[in-house]
Design a protein around this motif. Sequence first.
Motif, mmCIF file in Angstrom:
data_model
loop_
_atom_site.group_PDB
_atom_site.id
_atom_site.type_symbol
_atom_site.label_atom_id
_atom_site.label_comp_id
_atom_site.label_asym_id
_atom_site.label_seq_id
_atom_site.Cartn_x
_atom_site.Cartn_y
_atom_site.Cartn_z
ATOM 1 N N MET A 5 0.857 -1.180 0.000
ATOM 2 C CA MET A 5 0.000 0.000 0.000
ATOM 3 C C MET A 5 0.895 1.233 0.000
ATOM 4 S SD MET A 5 -2.857 1.235 2.754
ATOM 5 C CE MET A 5 -4.016 -0.036 2.268
ATOM 6 N N PHE A 6 0.635 2.121 -0.926
ATOM 7 C CA PHE A 6 1.287 3.425 -0.936
ATOM 8 C C PHE A 6 0.279 4.402 -0.339
ATOM 9 C CE2 PHE A 6 4.371 3.038 -4.825
ATOM 10 C CZ PHE A 6 4.912 1.896 -4.294
ATOM 11 N N VAL A 7 0.634 5.004 0.762
ATOM 12 C CA VAL A 7 -0.225 5.992 1.397
ATOM 13 C C VAL A 7 0.431 7.345 1.182
ATOM 14 C CG1 VAL A 7 -1.288 6.752 3.551
ATOM 15 C CG2 VAL A 7 -0.988 4.310 3.107
ATOM 16 N N TYR A 8 -0.285 8.237 0.499
ATOM 17 C CA TYR A 8 0.259 9.543 0.155
ATOM 18 C C TYR A 8 -0.070 10.557 1.236
ATOM 19 C CZ TYR A 8 0.399 7.194 -4.346
ATOM 20 O OH TYR A 8 0.634 6.294 -5.350
ATOM 21 N N HIS A 9 0.945 11.350 1.578
ATOM 22 C CA HIS A 9 0.802 12.420 2.556
ATOM 23 C C HIS A 9 1.300 13.719 1.934
ATOM 24 C CE1 HIS A 9 0.085 9.628 5.914
ATOM 25 N NE2 HIS A 9 1.023 8.873 5.368
ATOM 26 N N MET A 47 -11.394 14.918 3.129
ATOM 27 C CA MET A 47 -11.077 15.138 4.530
ATOM 28 C C MET A 47 -11.199 13.826 5.307
ATOM 29 S SD MET A 47 -12.951 17.381 7.481
ATOM 30 C CE MET A 47 -14.205 16.148 7.742
ATOM 31 N N SER A 48 -10.263 13.591 6.200
ATOM 32 C CA SER A 48 -10.319 12.397 7.029
ATOM 33 C C SER A 48 -10.675 12.766 8.461
ATOM 34 C CB SER A 48 -8.987 11.651 6.984
ATOM 35 O OG SER A 48 -7.944 12.444 7.495
ATOM 36 N N LYS A 49 -11.160 11.797 9.174
ATOM 37 C CA LYS A 49 -11.478 11.940 10.591
ATOM 38 C C LYS A 49 -10.652 10.918 11.343
ATOM 39 C CE LYS A 49 -16.183 13.534 9.806
ATOM 40 N NZ LYS A 49 -16.502 14.630 10.702
ATOM 41 N N THR A 50 -10.290 11.231 12.544
ATOM 42 C CA THR A 50 -9.540 10.320 13.388
ATOM 43 C C THR A 50 -10.474 9.807 14.473
ATOM 44 O OG1 THR A 50 -7.493 11.524 12.968
ATOM 45 C CG2 THR A 50 -7.525 10.075 14.889
ATOM 46 N N VAL A 51 -10.602 8.481 14.561
ATOM 47 C CA VAL A 51 -11.484 7.862 15.539
ATOM 48 C C VAL A 51 -10.620 7.184 16.599
ATOM 49 C CG1 VAL A 51 -13.316 6.158 15.893
ATOM 50 C CG2 VAL A 51 -13.219 7.474 13.749
ATOM 51 N N GLY A 61 -5.289 13.842 11.862
ATOM 52 C CA GLY A 61 -4.001 13.549 12.489
ATOM 53 C C GLY A 61 -2.918 14.531 12.102
ATOM 54 N N ALA A 62 -1.707 14.240 12.556
ATOM 55 C CA ALA A 62 -0.580 15.139 12.333
ATOM 56 C C ALA A 62 -0.145 15.192 10.871
ATOM 57 C CB ALA A 62 0.594 14.707 13.205
ATOM 58 N N ASN A 63 -0.359 14.111 10.142
ATOM 59 C CA ASN A 63 0.066 14.038 8.743
ATOM 60 C C ASN A 63 -1.037 13.353 7.944
ATOM 61 O OD1 ASN A 63 1.690 14.263 6.503
ATOM 62 N ND2 ASN A 63 3.066 12.609 7.073
ATOM 63 N N PRO A 64 -2.124 14.074 7.632
ATOM 64 C CA PRO A 64 -3.290 13.433 7.022
ATOM 65 C C PRO A 64 -2.998 12.769 5.677
ATOM 66 C CG PRO A 64 -3.646 15.803 7.320
ATOM 67 C CD PRO A 64 -2.286 15.499 7.798
ATOM 68 N N VAL A 65 -3.739 11.723 5.421
ATOM 69 C CA VAL A 65 -3.637 10.988 4.165
ATOM 70 C C VAL A 65 -4.223 11.837 3.043
ATOM 71 C CG1 VAL A 65 -4.469 8.944 2.941
ATOM 72 C CG2 VAL A 65 -3.782 8.768 5.331
ATOM 73 N N SER A 66 -3.546 11.849 1.874
ATOM 74 C CA SER A 66 -4.094 12.573 0.729
ATOM 75 C C SER A 66 -4.444 11.643 -0.434
ATOM 76 C CB SER A 66 -3.136 13.680 0.278
ATOM 77 O OG SER A 66 -1.855 13.169 0.033
ATOM 78 N N GLY A 93 5.521 16.055 -1.279
ATOM 79 C CA GLY A 93 4.818 15.186 -0.337
ATOM 80 C C GLY A 93 5.651 13.955 -0.036
ATOM 81 N N SER A 94 5.008 12.958 0.550
ATOM 82 C CA SER A 94 5.714 11.719 0.868
ATOM 83 C C SER A 94 4.820 10.529 0.560
ATOM 84 C CB SER A 94 6.139 11.695 2.338
ATOM 85 O OG SER A 94 4.998 11.680 3.180
ATOM 86 N N VAL A 95 5.459 9.370 0.407
ATOM 87 C CA VAL A 95 4.757 8.119 0.172
ATOM 88 C C VAL A 95 5.174 7.145 1.265
ATOM 89 C CG1 VAL A 95 4.321 6.213 -1.419
ATOM 90 C CG2 VAL A 95 4.794 8.502 -2.332
ATOM 91 N N GLU A 96 4.212 6.732 2.061
ATOM 92 C CA GLU A 96 4.452 5.695 3.061
ATOM 93 C C GLU A 96 4.213 4.365 2.363
ATOM 94 O OE1 GLU A 96 2.507 4.386 7.342
ATOM 95 O OE2 GLU A 96 2.141 6.379 6.540
#
Length: 105
Positions: A5-9, A47-51, A61-66, A93-96
């Motif tokens: 999984m590539f998660v973009y930030h 937009m994301s939400k943190t649960v 969060g500190a570094n939301p997913v894009s 940006g960055s890729v996790e």
Amino acid sequence: MPDFMFVYHGGKPPESQEAIDKAMAAWGKWMQDHGPALTDAGNPVGMSKTVTSSGTTDNGGANPVSGYSIVSAADIAEACRIASSNPMVAGGGSVEVAEIVPISM
């Protein structure tokens, strides 16, 4: 071959039609270059939400997913090489990169 999984930030939305066209061309080239490895080319996200156990917040969060992609690669080193040419990286940006570990149920 495992999937990753590539998660973009980060990254900034393009502010003009010219910038949109340039960004889309860069993503198109990246997808063409790595097409056989792309299990799911992915999408940007809203937009994301943190649960948490304390409740739900709208901050992402500190570094939301894009956005995200799913890539098949021989190992995490190869997946990271593929991620290094991603337009998100070139755009600041960055890729996790994380291996998707299948489980049997």
